[in-house]
Design a protein around this motif. Structure first.
Motif, PDB file in Angstrom:
ATOM      1  N   LEU A  41       8.836-167.320 -54.281  1.00  8.95           N
ATOM      2  CA  LEU A  41      10.268-167.542 -54.149  1.00  8.95           C
ATOM      3  C   LEU A  41      10.642-168.877 -54.418  1.00  8.95           C
ATOM      4  N   VAL A  42       9.788-169.821 -53.830  1.00  8.34           N
ATOM      5  CA  VAL A  42      10.257-171.187 -54.017  1.00  8.34           C
ATOM      6  C   VAL A  42       9.646-171.654 -55.418  1.00  8.34           C
ATOM      7  N   SER A  43       8.773-171.292 -55.964  1.00  9.34           N
ATOM      8  CA  SER A  43       8.319-171.354 -57.433  1.00  9.34           C
ATOM      9  C   SER A  43       9.687-171.033 -58.296  1.00  9.34           C
ATOM     10  N   SER A  44      10.097-169.941 -58.122  1.00 10.85           N
ATOM     11  CA  SER A  44      11.279-169.697 -59.088  1.00 10.85           C
ATOM     12  C   SER A  44      12.328-170.451 -58.997  1.00 10.85           C
ATOM     13  N   VAL A  45      12.672-171.192 -58.178  1.00  8.38           N
ATOM     14  CA  VAL A  45      13.786-172.040 -58.178  1.00  8.38           C
ATOM     15  C   VAL A  45      13.548-173.270 -59.232  1.00  8.38           C
ATOM     16  N   ARG A  46      14.486-173.563 -59.901  1.00  6.98           N
ATOM     17  CA  ARG A  46      14.421-174.835 -60.927  1.00  6.98           C
ATOM     18  C   ARG A  46      14.331-175.935 -60.001  1.00  6.98           C
ATOM     19  N   ARG A  47      13.469-177.008 -60.547  1.00  5.49           N
ATOM     20  CA  ARG A  47      13.287-178.156 -60.126  1.00  5.49           C
ATOM     21  C   ARG A  47      14.049-179.477 -60.672  1.00  5.49           C
ATOM     22  N   GLU A  48      14.515-180.136 -59.856  1.00  6.85           N
ATOM     23  CA  GLU A  48      15.385-181.328 -60.099  1.00  6.85           C
ATOM     24  C   GLU A  48      14.858-182.479 -59.641  1.00  6.85           C
ATOM     25  N   VAL A  49      15.283-183.766 -60.009  1.00  7.20           N
ATOM     26  CA  VAL A  49      15.194-184.861 -59.261  1.00  7.20           C
ATOM     27  C   VAL A  49      16.365-185.415 -58.791  1.00  7.20           C
ATOM     28  N   CYS A  50      16.185-186.116 -57.420  1.00  2.00           N
ATOM     29  CA  CYS A  50      17.247-186.539 -56.704  1.00  2.00           C
ATOM     30  C   CYS A  50      17.613-187.912 -57.443  1.00  2.00           C
ATOM     31  N   THR A  51      19.162-187.990 -57.592  1.00  2.00           N
ATOM     32  CA  THR A  51      19.315-189.099 -58.221  1.00  2.00           C
ATOM     33  C   THR A  51      19.407-190.379 -57.430  1.00  2.00           C
ATOM     34  N   TRP A  52      19.536-190.096 -56.120  1.00  2.00           N
ATOM     35  CA  TRP A  52      19.358-191.293 -54.862  1.00  2.00           C
ATOM     36  C   TRP A  52      18.222-191.758 -54.754  1.00  2.00           C
ATOM     37  N   CYS A  53      17.190-191.100 -54.300  1.00  2.00           N
ATOM     38  CA  CYS A  53      15.967-191.285 -53.919  1.00  2.00           C
ATOM     39  C   CYS A  53      14.777-191.179 -54.927  1.00  2.00           C
ATOM     40  N   GLY A  54      15.061-190.284 -56.024  1.00  2.00           N
ATOM     41  CA  GLY A  54      14.258-190.083 -56.981  1.00  2.00           C
ATOM     42  C   GLY A  54      13.030-188.932 -56.635  1.00  2.00           C
ATOM     43  N   ILE A  55      13.058-188.436 -55.705  1.00  2.00           N
ATOM     44  CA  ILE A  55      12.415-187.225 -55.247  1.00  2.00           C
ATOM     45  C   ILE A  55      12.547-185.883 -56.033  1.00  2.00           C
ATOM     46  N   GLU A  56      11.491-185.190 -55.970  1.00  2.00           N
ATOM     47  CA  GLU A  56      11.727-183.805 -56.531  1.00  2.00           C
ATOM     48  C   GLU A  56      12.273-182.859 -55.349  1.00  2.00           C
ATOM     49  N   LEU A  57      13.294-181.863 -55.781  1.00  2.31           N
ATOM     50  CA  LEU A  57      13.997-181.247 -54.978  1.00  2.31           C
ATOM     51  C   LEU A  57      14.147-179.792 -55.764  1.00  2.31           C
ATOM     52  N   ILE A  58      14.538-178.785 -54.897  1.00  2.00           N
ATOM     53  CA  ILE A  58      14.840-177.259 -55.427  1.00  2.00           C
ATOM     54  C   ILE A  58      16.449-177.287 -54.766  1.00  2.00           C
ATOM     55  N   GLY A  59      17.030-176.461 -55.379  1.00  2.00           N
ATOM     56  CA  GLY A  59      18.449-176.147 -54.677  1.00  2.00           C
ATOM     57  C   GLY A  59      19.485-177.385 -54.957  1.00  2.00           C
ATOM     58  N   ASP A  60      20.420-177.402 -54.270  1.00  2.00           N
ATOM     59  CA  ASP A  60      21.503-178.224 -54.531  1.00  2.00           C
ATOM     60  C   ASP A  60      21.754-179.601 -53.787  1.00  2.00           C
ATOM     61  N   ARG A  61      20.518-179.828 -52.997  1.00  2.00           N
ATOM     62  CA  ARG A  61      20.597-180.976 -51.968  1.00  2.00           C
ATOM     63  C   ARG A  61      19.374-181.537 -51.756  1.00  2.00           C
ATOM     64  N   CYS A  62      19.059-182.807 -51.716  1.00  2.00           N
ATOM     65  CA  CYS A  62      17.799-183.314 -51.400  1.00  2.00           C
ATOM     66  C   CYS A  62      17.479-183.104 -49.906  1.00  2.00           C
ATOM     67  N   GLY A  63      16.348-182.723 -49.610  1.00  2.00           N
ATOM     68  CA  GLY A  63      15.756-182.624 -48.356  1.00  2.00           C
ATOM     69  C   GLY A  63      15.494-183.858 -47.739  1.00  2.00           C
ATOM     70  N   PHE A  64      15.231-185.179 -48.273  1.00  2.00           N
ATOM     71  CA  PHE A  64      14.900-186.266 -47.669  1.00  2.00           C
ATOM     72  C   PHE A  64      15.953-187.170 -47.558  1.00  2.00           C
ATOM     73  N   CYS A  65      17.019-187.482 -48.388  1.00  2.00           N
ATOM     74  CA  CYS A  65      18.125-188.282 -48.446  1.00  2.00           C
ATOM     75  C   CYS A  65      19.552-187.501 -48.203  1.00  2.00           C
ATOM     76  N   SER A  66      19.432-186.127 -48.248  1.00  2.00           N
ATOM     77  CA  SER A  66      20.731-185.364 -48.132  1.00  2.00           C
ATOM     78  C   SER A  66      21.676-185.563 -49.091  1.00  2.00           C
ATOM     79  N   ALA A  67      21.338-186.198 -50.149  1.00  2.00           N
ATOM     80  CA  ALA A  67      22.569-186.326 -51.347  1.00  2.00           C
ATOM     81  C   ALA A  67      22.374-185.103 -52.059  1.00  2.00           C
ATOM     82  N   PRO A  68      23.616-184.672 -52.382  1.00  2.00           N
ATOM     83  CA  PRO A  68      23.870-183.417 -53.007  1.00  2.00           C
ATOM     84  C   PRO A  68      23.506-183.775 -54.670  1.00  2.00           C
ATOM     85  N   LEU A  69      22.945-182.536 -55.385  1.00  2.00           N
ATOM     86  CA  LEU A  69      22.477-182.614 -56.702  1.00  2.00           C
ATOM     87  C   LEU A  69      23.780-183.131 -57.520  1.00  2.00           C
ATOM     88  N   ALA A  70      23.497-184.207 -58.279  1.00  2.00           N
ATOM     89  CA  ALA A  70      24.824-184.612 -59.012  1.00  2.00           C
ATOM     90  C   ALA A  70      24.869-183.886 -60.310  1.00  2.00           C
TER      91      ALA A  70
END
Length: 292
Positions: free
Chosen positions: A241-270
């Motif tokens: 389930l987790v693997s099936s979601v497209r991975r992005e890079v947070c534009t605020w902290c640079g960490i990898e994420l899935i979904g529309d919000r970073c789990g570390f800095c809470s920034a929404p996906l730009a």
């Protein structure tokens, strides 16, 4: 090394499913640990594991929540994620164990942190209650309030992923449309309804018993309850389930994420056209904005 998963109460740490599932770290409240000790413990967690993902319920006392943010702020660490969850206590413990399982898979810390929002949609958390007069987490009509005063009346309630409330014998709770296992924690209510009616109706594949979290009576408004959670128990299914979601890079902290919000800095996906890489420091659950 596995990403450290931390919780705010020892009773939110369910037994591991196998020898590979690590335990969770405990983040003590201010009245149980001085700030200096909390800072030292968190620093060790970060140094030993690289990243720390702390889960805590939205019902956590304000002083304890403030302590979590203070520790992250003082350490000025972008490797600490604070995830505030609307799930009931038993739901938080189930999600914490799922993240503990994922922490030893080949996922980055950012993916594990943002997977919490994804997996929470697959957790059906509820309770059997003898009264709903003090229940404020789920909408309760006047009729249900009145029925709470009738002796031997019981209510089936689901808080997540969507609110449901039925009077036992006068309706059924809608369950998940996928294979789940049921976690059950008994309070001061004597009933076999969860085992004899709910579990067969939801077609769960096995039942697991655990102790009732200390905060559950306050969350549900009564100590006479049986809390339950239906969840994805097969880690291979969770992994897919987790693997099936497209991975992005947070534009605020640079960490990898899935979904529309970073789990570390809470920034929404730009938006796609506005994505540029930048490294930001963490604030208290919000991204730090650059000056004009």
């Amino acid at each position: 090394m596995p990403t450290a998963i931390a919780v705010t109460s020892a009773d939110l740490v369910l037994p591991p499913t196998d020898s590979h599932t690590p335990t969770a770290a405990l983040l003590h409240p201010p009245d149980a640990q001085p700030l200096e000790a909390a800072l030292a413990d968190m620093q060790v967690l970060v140094e030993q594991n690289g990243y720390v993902i702390a889960l805590y319920p939205a019902s956590l006392p304000t002083a304890h929540e403030r302590r979590l943010h203070t520790v992250r702020s003082v350490l000025e660490s972008d490797r600490i994620a604070l995830l505030k969850l609307d799930l009931p206590p038993l739901g938080v413990s189930v999600l914490a164990r799922q993240l503990r399982q994922l922490s030893v898979c080949d996922f980055s810390a950012g993916v594990v942190a943002s997977a919490a929002r994804l997996l929470s949609h697959y957790i059906w958390a509820g309770a059997l209650l003898n009264s709903v007069t003090r229940l404020d987490r789920v909408p309760v009509g006047l009729t249900s309030h009145a029925k709470s005063w009738v002796p031997r009346t019981q209510f089936g309630v689901v808080a997540s992923p969507g609110p449901q409330l039925v009077r036992i014998g006068h309706g059924e709770l809608t369950g998940p449309q996928f294979a789940t296992r049921l976690m059950v924690a008994r309070g001061q209510l004597q009933s076999e309804w969860v085992h004899t009616a709910l579990a067969p109706g939801w077609q769960v594949r096995g039942i697991e018993e655990t102790a009732l979290p200390a905060d559950s009576p306050r969350w549900w408004g009564t100590s006479r309850l049986i809390e339950f959670v239906a969840f994805l128990a097969d880690i291979s299914v969770v992994y897919q389930l987790v693997s099936s979601v497209r991975r992005e890079v947070c534009t605020w902290c640079g960490i990898e994420l899935i979904g529309d919000r970073c789990g570390f800095c809470s920034a929404p996906l730009a938006p796609v056209g506005n994505r540029t890489h930048s490294t930001g420091a963490l604030g208290e659950g919000t991204p730090m904005h650059q000056g004009p």
